[in-house]
Design a protein around this motif. Structure first.
Motif, PDB file in Angstrom:
ATOM      1  N   VAL A  41       0.845  -1.266  -0.067  1.00 28.45           N
ATOM      2  CA  VAL A  41      -0.115  -0.079   0.048  1.00 28.45           C
ATOM      3  C   VAL A  41       0.870   1.302  -0.231  1.00 28.45           C
ATOM      4  CG1 VAL A  41      -1.743   1.208   1.364  1.00 28.45           C
ATOM      5  CG2 VAL A  41      -1.714  -1.139   1.162  1.00 28.45           C
ATOM      6  N   TYR A  42       1.764   1.155   0.828  1.00 29.94           N
ATOM      7  CA  TYR A  42       2.661   2.291   1.071  1.00 29.94           C
ATOM      8  C   TYR A  42       3.632   2.552  -0.488  1.00 29.94           C
ATOM      9  CZ  TYR A  42       1.647   2.864   5.931  1.00 29.94           C
ATOM     10  OH  TYR A  42       0.670   3.121   6.910  1.00 29.94           O
TER      11      TYR A  42
ATOM     12  N   GLY B  18       2.494   1.935  -3.219  1.00 25.47           N
ATOM     13  CA  GLY B  18       1.533   2.460  -4.105  1.00 25.47           C
ATOM     14  C   GLY B  18       1.260   1.382  -5.014  1.00 25.47           C
TER      15      GLY B  18
ATOM     16  N   LYS C 137      -4.030  -0.610  -3.426  1.00 27.57           N
ATOM     17  CA  LYS C 137      -4.823   0.598  -3.109  1.00 27.57           C
ATOM     18  C   LYS C 137      -6.095  -0.003  -2.361  1.00 27.57           C
ATOM     19  CE  LYS C 137      -3.292   3.643  -6.631  1.00 27.57           C
ATOM     20  NZ  LYS C 137      -1.962   3.768  -6.089  1.00 27.57           N
ATOM     21  N   THR C 138      -6.635  -1.464  -2.486  1.00 31.32           N
ATOM     22  CA  THR C 138      -7.510  -1.754  -1.802  1.00 31.32           C
ATOM     23  C   THR C 138      -7.362  -3.271  -1.029  1.00 31.32           C
ATOM     24  OG1 THR C 138      -8.351  -2.949  -3.896  1.00 31.32           O
ATOM     25  CG2 THR C 138      -9.267  -0.642  -3.591  1.00 31.32           C
TER      26      THR C 138
ATOM     27  N   PRO D 272     -11.060   0.789   0.574  1.00 35.48           N
ATOM     28  CA  PRO D 272      -9.625   1.522   0.313  1.00 35.48           C
ATOM     29  C   PRO D 272      -8.677   0.733   1.557  1.00 35.48           C
ATOM     30  CG  PRO D 272     -11.305   3.146   0.276  1.00 35.48           C
ATOM     31  CD  PRO D 272     -12.106   1.932   0.336  1.00 35.48           C
TER      32      PRO D 272
ATOM     33  N   GLY E  72      -6.250   2.424   2.916  1.00 40.26           N
ATOM     34  CA  GLY E  72      -5.941   3.442   3.780  1.00 40.26           C
ATOM     35  C   GLY E  72      -7.170   3.393   4.891  1.00 40.26           C
TER      36      GLY E  72
ATOM     37  N   LYS F  20      -5.289   1.439   7.909  1.00 40.74           N
ATOM     38  CA  LYS F  20      -3.819   1.756   8.178  1.00 40.74           C
ATOM     39  C   LYS F  20      -3.507   1.863   9.815  1.00 40.74           C
ATOM     40  CE  LYS F  20      -3.680   6.581   6.988  1.00 40.74           C
ATOM     41  NZ  LYS F  20      -3.463   7.450   5.945  1.00 40.74           N
TER      42      LYS F  20
END
Length: 76
Positions: A21-22, A24, A27-28, A42, A44, A47
């Motif tokens: 995720v970090y 890139g 994203k999901t 998502p 995020g 997180k």
């Protein structure tokens, strides 16, 4: 009476998996809920539950009457 829905699910994501995720790459997150639905959200949104071992536990997602994300909490 609330029109909100609550969806419960288990997560077991390693630290290295969440690292994507970090970077890139991811994203999901997708998971099968207790009721059999496939849930996609998502990455995020979870997180703040990341530890050195990743993200593990039993969670509950809240959606409003329009199926919009309200929040996720970790259950004991």
């Amino acid at each position: 009476m609330s029109d909100h829905q609550f969806i419960r699910f288990k997560l077991s994501i390693s630290y290295d998996q969440y690292l994507a995720v970090y970077q890139g790459i991811a994203k999901t997150v997708w998971v099968i809920a207790d009721d059999g639905r496939r849930i996609v959200f998502p990455a995020g949104n979870i997180k703040h539950y990341l530890t050195k071992t990743g993200i593990q536990g039993y969670f509950e997602m809240e959606l409003n009457a329009q199926n919009k994300f309200v929040g996720i909490k970790k259950l004991a």
